[in-house]
Design an enzyme around this catalytic site. Structure first.
Site, PDB file in Angstrom:
ATOM      1  N   LYS A 175      -3.699  -3.610  15.646  1.00 35.74           N
ATOM      2  CA  LYS A 175      -3.308  -2.891  14.428  1.00 35.74           C
ATOM      3  C   LYS A 175      -3.740  -1.421  14.473  1.00 35.74           C
ATOM      4  O   LYS A 175      -4.930  -1.101  14.410  1.00 35.74           O
ATOM      5  CB  LYS A 175      -3.947  -3.606  13.227  1.00 35.74           C
ATOM      6  CG  LYS A 175      -3.846  -2.876  11.931  1.00 35.74           C
ATOM      7  CD  LYS A 175      -2.712  -3.396  11.096  1.00 35.74           C
ATOM      8  CE  LYS A 175      -2.604  -2.619   9.790  1.00 35.74           C
ATOM      9  NZ  LYS A 175      -1.273  -2.676   9.217  1.00 35.74           N
ATOM     10  N   GLY A 227       0.834  -1.206   0.000  1.00 32.04           N
ATOM     11  CA  GLY A 227       0.000   0.000   0.000  1.00 32.04           C
ATOM     12  C   GLY A 227       0.866   1.252   0.000  1.00 32.04           C
ATOM     13  O   GLY A 227       0.497   2.292  -0.548  1.00 32.04           O
ATOM     14  N   ASN A 228       2.056   1.119   0.590  1.00 31.42           N
ATOM     15  CA  ASN A 228       2.996   2.245   0.641  1.00 31.42           C
ATOM     16  C   ASN A 228       3.677   2.519  -0.694  1.00 31.42           C
ATOM     17  O   ASN A 228       4.363   3.515  -0.850  1.00 31.42           O
ATOM     18  CB  ASN A 228       4.058   1.995   1.712  1.00 31.42           C
ATOM     19  CG  ASN A 228       3.424   1.899   3.082  1.00 31.42           C
ATOM     20  OD1 ASN A 228       2.555   2.695   3.419  1.00 31.42           O
ATOM     21  ND2 ASN A 228       3.842   0.916   3.856  1.00 31.42           N
ATOM     22  N   LYS A 268       5.370 -10.528   6.227  1.00 31.41           N
ATOM     23  CA  LYS A 268       5.866 -11.007   4.921  1.00 31.41           C
ATOM     24  C   LYS A 268       6.639 -12.307   5.119  1.00 31.41           C
ATOM     25  O   LYS A 268       6.511 -13.250   4.324  1.00 31.41           O
ATOM     26  CB  LYS A 268       6.790  -9.967   4.273  1.00 31.41           C
ATOM     27  CG  LYS A 268       6.090  -8.650   3.975  1.00 31.41           C
ATOM     28  CD  LYS A 268       6.978  -7.725   3.170  1.00 31.41           C
ATOM     29  CE  LYS A 268       6.558  -6.278   3.286  1.00 31.41           C
ATOM     30  NZ  LYS A 268       5.134  -6.004   3.104  1.00 31.41           N
ATOM     31  N   LYS A 326      -2.233  -7.947   4.421  1.00 29.94           N
ATOM     32  CA  LYS A 326      -2.333  -8.313   2.998  1.00 29.94           C
ATOM     33  C   LYS A 326      -1.355  -9.424   2.603  1.00 29.94           C
ATOM     34  O   LYS A 326      -1.640 -10.199   1.692  1.00 29.94           O
ATOM     35  CB  LYS A 326      -2.165  -7.085   2.103  1.00 29.94           C
ATOM     36  CG  LYS A 326      -0.750  -6.547   1.970  1.00 29.94           C
ATOM     37  CD  LYS A 326      -0.184  -6.763   0.597  1.00 29.94           C
ATOM     38  CE  LYS A 326       1.193  -6.213   0.388  1.00 29.94           C
ATOM     39  NZ  LYS A 326       2.128  -6.010   1.444  1.00 29.94           N
TER      40      LYS A 326
HETATM   41  P1  ADP Z   1       4.138  -2.733   2.626  1.00 21.99           P
HETATM   42  O1  ADP Z   1       3.185  -1.602   2.441  1.00 21.99           O
HETATM   43  O2  ADP Z   1       4.908  -3.021   1.380  1.00 21.99           O
HETATM   44  O3  ADP Z   1       3.524  -3.960   3.248  1.00 21.99           O
HETATM   45  P2  ADP Z   1       5.541  -2.390   5.162  1.00 21.99           P
HETATM   46  O4  ADP Z   1       5.874  -1.032   5.714  1.00 21.99           O
HETATM   47  O5  ADP Z   1       4.453  -3.156   5.819  1.00 21.99           O
HETATM   48  O6  ADP Z   1       5.271  -2.176   3.622  1.00 21.99           O
HETATM   49  O7  ADP Z   1       6.853  -3.320   5.179  1.00 21.99           O
HETATM   50  C1  ADP Z   1       8.075  -2.857   4.608  1.00 21.99           C
HETATM   51  C2  ADP Z   1       8.953  -2.231   5.695  1.00 21.99           C
HETATM   52  O8  ADP Z   1       9.461  -3.241   6.579  1.00 21.99           O
HETATM   53  C3  ADP Z   1      10.225  -1.564   5.208  1.00 21.99           C
HETATM   54  O9  ADP Z   1      10.003  -0.243   4.786  1.00 21.99           O
HETATM   55  C4  ADP Z   1      11.133  -1.633   6.440  1.00 21.99           C
HETATM   56  O10 ADP Z   1      11.152  -0.372   7.094  1.00 21.99           O
HETATM   57  C5  ADP Z   1      10.466  -2.640   7.361  1.00 21.99           C
HETATM   58  N1  ADP Z   1      11.331  -3.693   7.896  1.00 21.99           N
HETATM   59  C6  ADP Z   1      11.220  -4.193   9.154  1.00 21.99           C
HETATM   60  N2  ADP Z   1      12.104  -5.169   9.375  1.00 21.99           N
HETATM   61  C7  ADP Z   1      12.811  -5.322   8.221  1.00 21.99           C
HETATM   62  C8  ADP Z   1      13.865  -6.204   7.822  1.00 21.99           C
HETATM   63  N3  ADP Z   1      14.373  -7.122   8.663  1.00 21.99           N
HETATM   64  N4  ADP Z   1      14.354  -6.084   6.563  1.00 21.99           N
HETATM   65  C9  ADP Z   1      13.845  -5.163   5.719  1.00 21.99           C
HETATM   66  N5  ADP Z   1      12.839  -4.305   6.043  1.00 21.99           N
HETATM   67  C10 ADP Z   1      12.318  -4.378   7.279  1.00 21.99           C
HETATM   68 MG    MG Z   2       2.625  -4.103   5.193  1.00 23.18          MG
END
Ligand code: ADP
Ligand code: MG
Length: 305
Positions: A129, A11-12, A268, A206
């Site tokens: 959340k 979403g970002n 993820k 998601k």
């Molecule tokens: P999306 O909208 O793609 O789901 P998120 O913000 O939920 O994005 O997840 C991506 C973020 O996860 C990255 O911007 C980063 O700041 C964070 N992050 C946390 N832990 C890690 C990690 N171990 N390696 C890489 N990114 C990480």
């Molecule tokens: Mg996310």
């Protein structure tokens, strides 16, 4: 069936952190993602697109809140459906135009997707959340948490996805070779009471919903496009180390040691582990610009069985 992947868009990626979120900005961002999607399709992949909706549903909630004296506010499940329509429409139109330009004979369609959750999920007792606008003062209309330096925020349950209600329709379309956009924002959470579905206030992650869909459709590959090029160990610290090719056994060790933040990279990795443990073959995590290189094993992070 042709080789198929779930492609999960953050979403970002659609509204970046520094942007206001104007229509033009979101149009531009979806255009960039669609350029990559076209390249992936050219490599012979059938695609099911899933996407987040955090920033968009947050704005919709704020609109409900600000206008509540003039227009009756809609509940969270309806806002989720609105955001599926909003983002689905953008991807559907932009991707359709690009397919046409590239003379690729595929159709694109968005499915408003409901996802079954368990009413007894512990999240309904202890919601985790944070969503929507920040408030200066705590109110009693809903459960809230304080986020350091930013203010009070509403928290909603984030239940585990149990079943994708529209899975059969999605499968038919995918088998037909169409590009399907589904599970937007993790899907609309619904519960079943005496055989009847009913929306419930909450937000499904998601990445976990995408994994559930992959499992149900027998899709063995998932690509998660986000705003980092790689998954890292010791993320954000001096000794951070990027992960390139990692086995299921290794990633479970890293997960146990707490390398992946809850609510962002955590889900993820959890989704990746679930897919690999349930017949999946590979999960690729990277930024959109590196998508093709990642599939070729030249960039990003690849998780394999
Ligand atoms: P999306 O909208 O793609 O789901 P998120 O913000 O939920 O994005 O997840 C991506 C973020 O996860 C990255 O911007 C980063 O700041 C964070 N992050 C946390 N832990 C890690 C990690 N171990 N390696 C890489 N990114 C990480
Ligand atoms: Mg996310």
């Amino acid at each position: 069936m042709q080789k198929t992947m779930i492609l999960a868009l953050g979403g970002n990626m659609i509204k970046k952190a520094k942007e206001k979120g104007t229509f033009e900005e979101q149009y531009e961002n979806v255009t960039t993602s669609c350029d990559q999607i076209i390249e992936i399709i050219k490599q012979g992949w059938n695609i099911v697109i899933t996407h987040g909706n955090g920033p968009q549903v947050g704005n919709l909630l704020l609109q409900q809140e600000l206008l509540k004296d003039k227009i009756p506010p809609m509940p969270l499940d309806v806002c989720g459906a609105l955001s599926q329509g909003e983002i689905g429409y953008l991807v559907q139109q932009i991707l359709r135009n690009k397919l046409k330009k590239n003379k690729i004979n595929k159709k694109v369609v968005t499915i408003i997707t409901q996802v079954l959750v368990d009413e007894k999920d512990p999240e309904f007792k202890n919601p985790s959340k944070p969503i929507g606008p920040f408030y200066k003062i705590k109110n009693n209309r809903f459960p809230m948490v304080y986020q350091t330096g930013k203010g009070w925020r509403r928290v909603v349950p984030s239940p585990d996805p149990k079943e994708i209600i529209e899975k059969d329709q999605i499968k038919d379309l995918v088998e037909n070779g169409d590009v399907v956009i589904a599970c937007g924002g993790g899907g609309i959470p619904v519960v079943e009471r005496r055989g009847q579905l009913k929306g419930i206030e909450g937000v499904i992650d998601k990445d976990l919903a995408s994994e559930k869909l992959a499992e149900e459709l027998g899709i063995k590959t998932m690509m998660i496009l986000t705003d980092v090029d790689n998954v890292y160990l010791n993320y954000g610290e001096k000794n951070q180390k990027k992960l390139e090719k990692v086995t299921l056994k290794e990633i479970k060790e890293h997960q146990k040691r707490g390398h992946f933040q809850k609510g962002s990279m955590g889900p993820k990795i959890e989704a990746s582990i679930r897919l690999l443990e349930n017949g999946g073959e590979g999960v690729f995590i990277t930024s959109p610009k590196l998508a093709i290189k990642c599939l070729q094993g030249k960039a990003g992070t690849a998780l394999i069985r």
